[in-house]
Design an enzyme around this catalytic site. Structure first.
Site, PDB file in Angstrom:
ATOM      1  N   GLU A 143      41.993  13.280   1.073  1.00  0.00           N
ATOM      2  CA  GLU A 143      43.022  13.914   1.883  1.00  0.00           C
ATOM      3  C   GLU A 143      44.241  14.201   1.009  1.00  0.00           C
ATOM      4  OE1 GLU A 143      44.224  11.872   5.449  1.00  0.00           O
ATOM      5  OE2 GLU A 143      45.406  13.569   6.120  1.00  0.00           O
ATOM      6  N   ALA A 150      46.330   3.832   3.337  1.00  0.00           N
ATOM      7  CA  ALA A 150      44.911   3.686   3.645  1.00  0.00           C
ATOM      8  C   ALA A 150      44.371   5.052   4.039  1.00  0.00           C
ATOM      9  CB  ALA A 150      44.710   2.704   4.792  1.00  0.00           C
ATOM     10  N   ASN A 153      38.418   7.734   5.989  1.00  0.00           N
ATOM     11  CA  ASN A 153      37.117   8.342   5.722  1.00  0.00           C
ATOM     12  C   ASN A 153      36.067   7.843   6.710  1.00  0.00           C
ATOM     13  OD1 ASN A 153      38.343   9.123   3.122  1.00  0.00           O
ATOM     14  ND2 ASN A 153      38.086   6.969   2.648  1.00  0.00           N
ATOM     15  N   HIS A 176      44.991   1.566  12.905  1.00  0.00           N
ATOM     16  CA  HIS A 176      45.311   2.997  12.744  1.00  0.00           C
ATOM     17  C   HIS A 176      44.111   3.745  12.146  1.00  0.00           C
ATOM     18  CE1 HIS A 176      48.231   6.335  11.630  1.00  0.00           C
ATOM     19  NE2 HIS A 176      47.207   6.602  10.835  1.00  0.00           N
ATOM     20  N   GLU A 177      43.575   3.216  11.059  1.00  0.00           N
ATOM     21  CA  GLU A 177      42.450   3.913  10.412  1.00  0.00           C
ATOM     22  C   GLU A 177      41.255   3.948  11.345  1.00  0.00           C
ATOM     23  OE1 GLU A 177      43.516   5.484   8.017  1.00  0.00           O
ATOM     24  OE2 GLU A 177      45.282   4.248   7.663  1.00  0.00           O
ATOM     25  N   HIS A 222      41.600   6.562  14.045  1.00  0.00           N
ATOM     26  CA  HIS A 222      41.347   7.923  13.547  1.00  0.00           C
ATOM     27  C   HIS A 222      39.883   8.340  13.753  1.00  0.00           C
ATOM     28  CE1 HIS A 222      44.867   9.656  11.758  1.00  0.00           C
ATOM     29  NE2 HIS A 222      45.054   8.742  10.841  1.00  0.00           N
ATOM     30  N   GLU A 244      47.819  12.661  13.215  1.00  0.00           N
ATOM     31  CA  GLU A 244      48.714  11.558  12.841  1.00  0.00           C
ATOM     32  C   GLU A 244      49.653  11.146  13.980  1.00  0.00           C
ATOM     33  OE1 GLU A 244      47.914   9.796  10.575  1.00  0.00           O
ATOM     34  OE2 GLU A 244      46.734  11.082   9.246  1.00  0.00           O
TER      35      GLU A 244
HETATM   36  N1  0A1 Z   1      45.577   9.929   6.527  1.00  0.00           N
HETATM   37  C1  0A1 Z   1      45.966   8.636   6.061  1.00  0.00           C
HETATM   38  C2  0A1 Z   1      47.049   8.544   5.067  1.00  0.00           C
HETATM   39  C3  0A1 Z   1      47.131   9.507   3.917  1.00  0.00           C
HETATM   40  C4  0A1 Z   1      48.311  10.125   3.670  1.00  0.00           C
HETATM   41  C5  0A1 Z   1      48.476  10.988   2.604  1.00  0.00           C
HETATM   42  C6  0A1 Z   1      47.428  11.232   1.788  1.00  0.00           C
HETATM   43  O1  0A1 Z   1      47.526  12.076   0.727  1.00  0.00           O
HETATM   44  C7  0A1 Z   1      48.574  12.935   0.618  1.00  0.00           C
HETATM   45  C8  0A1 Z   1      46.235  10.621   2.014  1.00  0.00           C
HETATM   46  C9  0A1 Z   1      46.096   9.759   3.081  1.00  0.00           C
HETATM   47  C10 0A1 Z   1      46.446   7.854   7.266  1.00  0.00           C
HETATM   48  O2  0A1 Z   1      47.162   8.383   8.095  1.00  0.00           O
HETATM   49  O3  0A1 Z   1      46.138   6.697   7.348  1.00  0.00           O
HETATM   50 ZN    ZN Z   2      46.849   8.361   9.942  1.00  0.00          ZN
END
Ligand code: 0A1
Ligand code: ZN
Length: 881
Positions: A128, A269, A272, A304-305, A308, A327
């Site tokens: 990401e 974190a 994935n 949180h993860e 998602h 988010e």
């Molecule tokens: N999506 C993840 C956090 C995340 C933020 C930025 C990134 O690269 C710019 C990568 C991952 C989360 O919200 O936990």
């Molecule tokens: Zn997130």
């Protein structure tokens, strides 16, 4: 200035992808640390929804060297395709075909930590937002969703664990020293959710039985020797799984769910699919090395993860402008989870404190952007407090406006409509609107207008008519690219408190009030008047209860009104808020006096109010700890027309010392009374007691006398947990005394082999208010414990220093010099982290003329650095614009 101009991407230019890739087969051969061969077979077809039937296939690449390209099994001659630094273009392709590419990547040389890179125990990945193109050529955008199958090959001894998304479908040995594993993910997903790990790790196993009776295998992989630090996160994962079933009826959809911890990671974190990867800092925990804050932060991050998996993975974002779709909603769900597990009021207070310290300043600066940005240069710069925290506030407002039952129905509808699709924030709002019948057309402005709205509220009591009138005027200040704003739709939760401290029953004489008795006013116009009938005496209004909207409420409260609210408001958030306002009024007055060269004094009623809070602390120690904490310097600064960090610091410290002197006995009494007997436990009640106790210690330490120094040193020595140790060490680090250096050195000597504790030590050094801190931080940049290559070390030392308001902003510019040198050096290694450090300079226009000039000069020097990254260039360019 040689800032590279980077192309701006606009939301309005969104067009569907010209090709879709329903299936991907990857073969990743990790030959050595600096050499991996990636063979990708993409099942490509033209997208009927895209306009151009003759378009060439364009695949994104970034630091990937493409060695061969084959179409339907036939190798293409180099003149049949075009390659540059960012794209592989194959013209004249049929409507459906298989494209096979072979590429090389260098994981060890990947200091940006995006794509596949190495950390101490092996290979890890982060995709990401746009890291997948650093692994293999691909249409690297979230609306291209594919089913992935991955075969990994690596050395058996060095990298015994081979992981990817989904299910393990085969594994074996090959060529003596090597082995392979094949993983297949049954769910189509965007490329940013792709992940692989090949490393020497140990694992802790567990399982979860879903409410429909399936058993899911859970496994948490950590660096050898750290298994004892993994139990807490696995427990959190199970809590989160149960919570989502109970709260939203959402069940885990996989048979296998893996967590991995890695010490080198750009984010906290990453969600994935089925293979969540965590920064060690946000997943490993043990009482002697983790604070209460760490435990609850880890609990929330694991949740949180996991959340998602539905909000982000099953329903994903159409494009990166929609980042808040996943988010904002996931942070909101995380906040609900935290409210259920810990104190609801304290969780809310902490969320608002963060919003005010991080998002409000962002919204008032040059990087201000709507929750759904309209343009960006580098998407990595838009993982912001606005997208995350304000994004969560928008979801919360929708829930407040439609009510919890209708909101729950809306989430069901959202999944029914959009499961398996990549959508926009409009679809989320539409689901809430359709499930509730509440018109949210105007509400959608919240996603598109930046800036923090101000509500100017005034009250008028008519004793003869027994009527109380509230006039509410909303105004949103201009922000970059948005000179004028429209009024927004928002919930304003209010109550009226009578002179005896009782709630006045509400009878609202106005159709705009959605409910009479619960005080929910629905604002839509620039100016609105609400009349409350049968009000027996002049009330004190409690406005924006629970922080019902992310706005600044201006109301001319007298200090007596605030004391009244602090004592009697039935809404705990606003009780806290009253205390903060009371302190803030006096702090701002003090800053004025200080700048005019006059002595700063504080009234006795401030000490009396704090004394009452302490007397009452037994009822809810966690709340008391929040209520007794003064507004942070950055929040005070935000209120000033022209920021003078020295004045803010001195006046706040003077108030702390005033309170400590006046309340010395009570503070000491509370310190003794709130000890937590028995073994350490990070449960909500014990966390509350420790927070309060350590807050009392910090106040006492500000007296700087021998007794309080002794108290801190004794606590540091005897602490059986990191919360108490850190609180004591922080207090000692702020004290200019003989005991200070030996205590800090001994702490490092004790923990030098525990990287996460070394980070804490770097943070304590960098956050000290002593004026020698800048020199010390400079010295620490050359310390063996520090490296610019590890984001955690950078955040611990330079990130902490950046929020050390008084020292980073030292009038002689020494703090700026240090930050600018380090940021430029870091930019060549890891531009995503560097651009975050550079953001420390972006609000220079808000400062008094001396600092303003120094900060601007620093930005200009950064802009002139050779080979500045696009990430940093965007921040600098916008700040200097
Ligand atoms: N999506 C993840 C956090 C995340 C933020 C930025 C990134 O690269 C710019 C990568 C991952 C989360 O919200 O936990
Ligand atoms: Zn997130």
């Amino acid at each position: 200035m040689n800032t590279p101009s980077s192309a701006t991407v606009y939301l309005k230019d969104y067009a569907p992808p010209r090709f879709l890739i329903p299936e991907v087969d990857l073969d990743i051969d990790l030959l050595s640390e600096d050499n991996a061969r990636v063979t990708a077979t993409l099942d490509v077809r033209r997208n009927a929804a895209a306009s151009d039937p003759k378009a060439a296939l364009a695949l994104d690449i970034d630091e990937v060297s493409v060695e061969s390209v084959a179409l339907d099994g036939v190798l293409l001659a180099p003149d049949r395709y075009a390659l540059d630094d960012t794209q592989l273009i194959v013209p004249n392709v049929p409507d459906a075909f298989r494209l096979t590419t072979t590429s090389r990547i260098n994981p060890k040389g990947n200091t940006k930590l995006m794509g596949i890179y190495t950390s101490s125990t092996g290979f890890f990945s982060l995709c990401e937002a746009q890291g997948f193109r650093r692994i293999t050529p691909f249409i690297d955008r979230p609306d291209v969703m594919a089913k992935y199958g991955v075969t990994l090959h690596a050395d058996k001894v060095r990298y015994p664990v081979l992981l990817a998304n989904g299910n393990l479908v085969g594994q074996g040995e090959e060529g003596g020293e090597r082995h392979w594993a094949r993983w297949e993910d049954p769910f189509p997903k965007p490329s940013y959710l792709f992940a692989v790990v090949a490393a020497r790790l140990e694992s802790r196993k567990d399982s979860f039985r879903t409410r429909s009776g399936r058993t899911v295998a859970l496994q948490f992989f950590v660096e050898p020797g750290k298994l004892d630090q993994g139990a807490f996160a696995l427990d959190s994962l199970k809590h989160a799984m149960t919570w989502d079933e109970q709260t939203y009826g959402l069940e885990i959809d996989l048979d296998e769910y893996n967590l991995v911890a890695v010490g080198d990671f750009n984010a906290g974190a990453m969600e994935n699919k089925g293979l969540n990867i965590f920064n060690t800092k946000l997943v490993l925990a043990r009482p002697d090395i983790s604070t209460d804050f760490d435990f609850s932060f880890i609990d929330r991050t694991v949740a949180h993860e996991y959340f998602h998996n539905w909000t982000g993975n099953r329903v994903t974002c159409r494009d990166w402008f929609q980042l808040a779709l996943k988010e904002g909603l996931t942070v909101f769900r995380e906040q609900q989870y935290a409210g259920d597990r810990y104190s609801r009021a304290v969780s809310r207070i902490q969320a608002v404190r963060n919003l005010r310290a991080g998002q409000f300043p962002e919204d008032a600066g040059p990087m201000a952007h709507p929750v759904r940005p309209q343009s960006y240069q580098q998407v990595s710069n838009f993982y912001t407090a606005t997208v995350y925290s304000k994004g969560a506030e928008l979801v919360r407002m929708m829930q407040t406006l439609v009510g919890p039952q209708a909101f729950r129905k809306a989430i069901d509808l959202y999944f029914k409509r959009h499961d398996g699709h990549a959508v926009t924030t409009d679809e989320l709002v539409a689901a809430v609107q359709d499930a509730s019948g509440v018109d949210l057309t105007q509400f959608k402005l919240w996603y598109d207008q930046s800036g923090t709205p101000r509500l100017h509220i005034s009250g008028r009591y008519d004793a003869d008519a027994r009527r109380y009138e509230l006039t509410v005027i909303q105004q949103t200040p201009p922000t970059p690219g948005q000179p004028t704003k429209l009024p927004m739709h928002m919930p304003l939760l209010v109550g009226l408190i009578d002179d005896k401290g009782r709630e006045v029953p509400l009878h609202v004489d106005r159709p705009g009030a959605t409910s009479e008795s619960d005080g929910l006013l629905s604002l839509r116009e620039e100016k609105e008047v609400f009349r409350f009938l049968d009000v027996p005496s002049r009330p004190v209004p409690s406005l924006g209860r629970g922080f019902s909207a992310p706005v600044i409420i201006e109301f001319d409260y007298s200090d007596e009104d605030l004391q009244h609210l602090l004592s009697y408001d039935s809404d705990p958030f606003n009780r806290w808020e009253a205390g903060q306002r009371l302190a803030m009024n006096l702090l701002l007055k003090g800053v004025g006096e200080h700048r005019a060269g006059r002595p700063v004094e504080f009234p006795s009623y401030l000490a009396d109010a704090f004394a009452r809070l302490l007397d009452d602390a037994g009822r809810d120690p966690a709340f008391a700890a929040e209520a007794l904490a003064l507004p942070p310097e950055v929040v005070i600064a935000e209120q000033l027309d022209e920021i003078d960090p020295e004045a803010v610091h001195e006046v706040r410290l003077a108030m702390r010392i005033f309170l400590a002197q006046r309340l010395k006995e009570k503070l000491r009494g509370a310190y003794d009374a709130f000890a937590t007997p028995g073994a350490y436990s990070p449960d909500a009640a014990s966390i509350g007691r420790r927070s309060l106790r350590n807050l009392c210690m910090a106040f006492l330490a500000d007296l700087g006398d021998e007794a309080s120094r002794g108290l801190c040193l004794a606590q540091l020595e005897r602490a059986d947990n990191m919360s108490d140790a850190m609180a004591a060490l922080t207090a000692i680090a702020n004290c200019d005394c003989a005991e200070r250096r030996p205590a800090l050195d001994a702490f490092y000597a004790k923990w030098k082999d525990e990287p996460l504790v070394v980070d804490k030590w770097l943070g304590v050094e960098a956050l000290s208010r002593l004026r020698s801190t800048t020199a010390r931080v400079r010295e620490l940049t050359a310390h063996p414990a520090f490296t610019l290559k590890n984001p955690n070390k950078v955040y611990a030392l330079l990130g902490s220093f950046g929020v050390n308001h008084v020292n980073f902003h030292a009038a002689d510019g020494s703090g700026y010099e240090l930050m600018l040198e380090q940021s430029v050096a870091l930019d060549a290694i890891n531009p995503q982290v560097a651009s975050r450090m550079v953001r420390n300079f972006e609000r220079y226009k808000r400062f008094e003329p001396g600092r303003r000039a120094l900060m601007r000069a620093a930005l200009e020097r950064i802009a002139a650095a050779p080979a500045l990254s696009k990430e940093t260039a965007e921040v600098v360019g916008k700040a200097l614009a």
